[in-house]
Design a protein around this motif. Structure first.
Motif, PDB file in Angstrom:
ATOM      1  N   UNK A  10       0.817  -1.205   0.000  1.00 53.22           N
ATOM      2  CA  UNK A  10       0.000   0.000   0.000  1.00 53.22           C
ATOM      3  C   UNK A  10       0.856   1.262   0.000  1.00 53.22           C
ATOM      4  N   UNK A  11       1.992   1.219   0.671  1.00 51.91           N
ATOM      5  CA  UNK A  11       2.889   2.377   0.647  1.00 51.91           C
ATOM      6  C   UNK A  11       3.355   2.663  -0.775  1.00 51.91           C
ATOM      7  N   UNK A  12       3.635   1.615  -1.520  1.00 51.93           N
ATOM      8  CA  UNK A  12       4.084   1.800  -2.907  1.00 51.93           C
ATOM      9  C   UNK A  12       2.938   2.267  -3.799  1.00 51.93           C
ATOM     10  N   UNK A  13       1.779   1.636  -3.656  1.00 48.72           N
ATOM     11  CA  UNK A  13       0.661   2.043  -4.517  1.00 48.72           C
ATOM     12  C   UNK A  13       0.200   3.461  -4.178  1.00 48.72           C
ATOM     13  N   UNK A  14       0.336   3.870  -2.922  1.00 49.59           N
ATOM     14  CA  UNK A  14      -0.066   5.228  -2.561  1.00 49.59           C
ATOM     15  C   UNK A  14       0.888   6.278  -3.119  1.00 49.59           C
ATOM     16  N   UNK A  15       2.154   5.968  -3.214  1.00 47.80           N
ATOM     17  CA  UNK A  15       3.068   6.931  -3.834  1.00 47.80           C
ATOM     18  C   UNK A  15       2.713   7.114  -5.305  1.00 47.80           C
ATOM     19  N   UNK A  16       2.392   6.027  -5.980  1.00 47.82           N
ATOM     20  CA  UNK A  16       1.949   6.138  -7.374  1.00 47.82           C
ATOM     21  C   UNK A  16       0.697   6.993  -7.466  1.00 47.82           C
ATOM     22  N   UNK A  17      -0.235   6.782  -6.529  1.00 46.36           N
ATOM     23  CA  UNK A  17      -1.526   7.473  -6.595  1.00 46.36           C
ATOM     24  C   UNK A  17      -1.391   8.952  -6.254  1.00 46.36           C
ATOM     25  N   UNK A  18      -0.594   9.275  -5.239  1.00 44.61           N
ATOM     26  CA  UNK A  18      -0.484  10.675  -4.822  1.00 44.61           C
ATOM     27  C   UNK A  18       0.096  11.551  -5.925  1.00 44.61           C
ATOM     28  N   UNK A  19       1.024  11.002  -6.690  1.00 43.58           N
ATOM     29  CA  UNK A  19       1.618  11.827  -7.749  1.00 43.58           C
ATOM     30  C   UNK A  19       0.646  12.051  -8.906  1.00 43.58           C
ATOM     31  N   UNK A  20      -0.457  11.298  -8.933  1.00 41.69           N
ATOM     32  CA  UNK A  20      -1.472  11.515  -9.962  1.00 41.69           C
ATOM     33  C   UNK A  20      -2.327  12.741  -9.680  1.00 41.69           C
ATOM     34  N   UNK A  21      -2.439  13.126  -8.396  1.00 43.91           N
ATOM     35  CA  UNK A  21      -3.371  14.203  -8.042  1.00 43.91           C
ATOM     36  C   UNK A  21      -2.695  15.416  -7.427  1.00 43.91           C
TER      37      UNK A  21
END
Length: 337
Positions: free
Chosen positions: A149-160
């Motif tokens: 989840x830490x990795x997927x959240x870094x991907x997601x945060x940079x999208x928004x």
């Protein structure tokens, strides 16, 4: 919409295929619609059922439901087992499957790796919450935890949000440094490793907690004015990442009132200590997206989005991934007759 025609087959989507056809950039608009449908009364789902035998270290959870709508709609279910020993074995903590059913015939159209679905849909909903609740200029990110989840959240945060700085903390130093190396190699993002949770969040205006901790990691004094927190990791009543004081101080938003009040250790602690009444919960994320609640009250407010995870998110993700896989000719076919 996925519909099973005579002679059609069910698609089996493994982890790699789910990740390929359903990246977080594609998941974010699907999850925004999922939250709107849930809060708009267009999703039917009970509280998740948890089986936790007294002499078993793991548990089994099931999340069935139905989603109405013109797209990504129908019956579905996620069944997932959690084994705490798995990471030491080199396996995922969560093992399971998502199944989605044809809205006309109720025959299954997709069987998907639930770990991959959960990783992307959880982070995508956090991205939706960040876009709706965080300050527009938020970009100093702290991540607590270093796993999936830490990795997927870094991907997601940079999208928004445009990320100016990223810091990470993990209980295991080696895992934190592995996270730093992964972020540099895979995303081209420089990540600073910190000595503790407080050091990670000092000066941050965007925080993602992804640890599943049983003891609080952050207190109210740790969160600067204007910070937005996606509290993701503590998904059961016996888990907590925030103190009761931190929850009581914040403007609190959730995916589901019913789930949050019944299942969130973070929120239950604030209620049980008399620091926050049930009305302290401002709104569901879907209510903000539907325009029924304004969201953040001002630039200095501390906002917390408490994520428990909903079946509607898995179901709509399942349909979306199956549709994408069909259009790309991917997935393994399984004949039903």
């Amino acid at each position: 919409m996925v519909r099973l025609r005579p002679g059609a087959v069910m698609l089996l989507l493994d982890r790699e295929t789910v990740q390929r056809v359903y990246p977080v950039s594609a998941a974010i608009p699907v999850m925004a619609e999922a939250m709107r449908r849930y809060s708009g009364g267009r999703a039917a789902q009970p509280l998740r059922t948890i089986v936790r035998p007294p002499h078993e270290t793991g548990l089994l959870g099931s999340m069935p439901g139905h989603v109405a709508g013109e797209q990504h709609a129908g019956f579905g279910v996620k069944v997932m087992a959690l084994k705490p020993e798995n990471p030491a074995r080199g396996l995922d903590l969560h093992i399971g499957m998502v199944i989605v059913f044809d809205p006309d015939t109720a025959r299954p159209v997709g069987l998907l790796d639930a770990g991959a679905v959960t990783a992307v849909r959880t982070a995508a909903v956090s991205a939706v919450a960040t876009d709706a609740l965080a300050r527009p200029d938020a970009g100093d990110l702290a991540v607590l935890g270093s796993g999936t989840q830490a990795r997927s959240h870094l991907r997601a945060m940079r999208e928004v949000r445009e990320l100016r700085r990223v810091r990470v903390w993990s209980r295991t130093d080696a895992h934190a440094y592995a996270y730093r190396d992964w972020a540099a190699a895979e995303l081209g993002i420089e990540v600073e490793v910190t000595a503790g949770p407080r050091e990670a969040v000092t000066g941050a205006d965007l925080v993602c907690t992804t640890t599943g901790s049983t003891v609080p990691l952050l207190d109210a004094v740790d969160l600067a004015p204007g910070t937005h927190v996606n509290a993701v990791g503590s998904s059961f009543p016996d888990q907590r990442e925030l103190t009761a004081e931190a929850v009581a101080r914040a403007e609190l938003f959730v995916d589901s009132r019913e789930s949050a009040l019944a299942e969130s250790g973070d929120i239950r602690a604030a209620l049980d200590h008399g620091l926050a009444p049930p009305e302290h919960l401002r709104a569901e994320l879907g209510e903000v997206l539907l325009g029924r609640h304004p969201g953040r009250s001002g630039p200095d407010a501390v906002t917390v989005y408490k994520s428990l995870g909903l079946g509607v998110q898995d179901i709509m993700s399942g349909f979306a991934a199956v549709e994408a896989a069909r259009s790309q000719g991917l997935g393994t076919t399984f004949h039903l007759d």
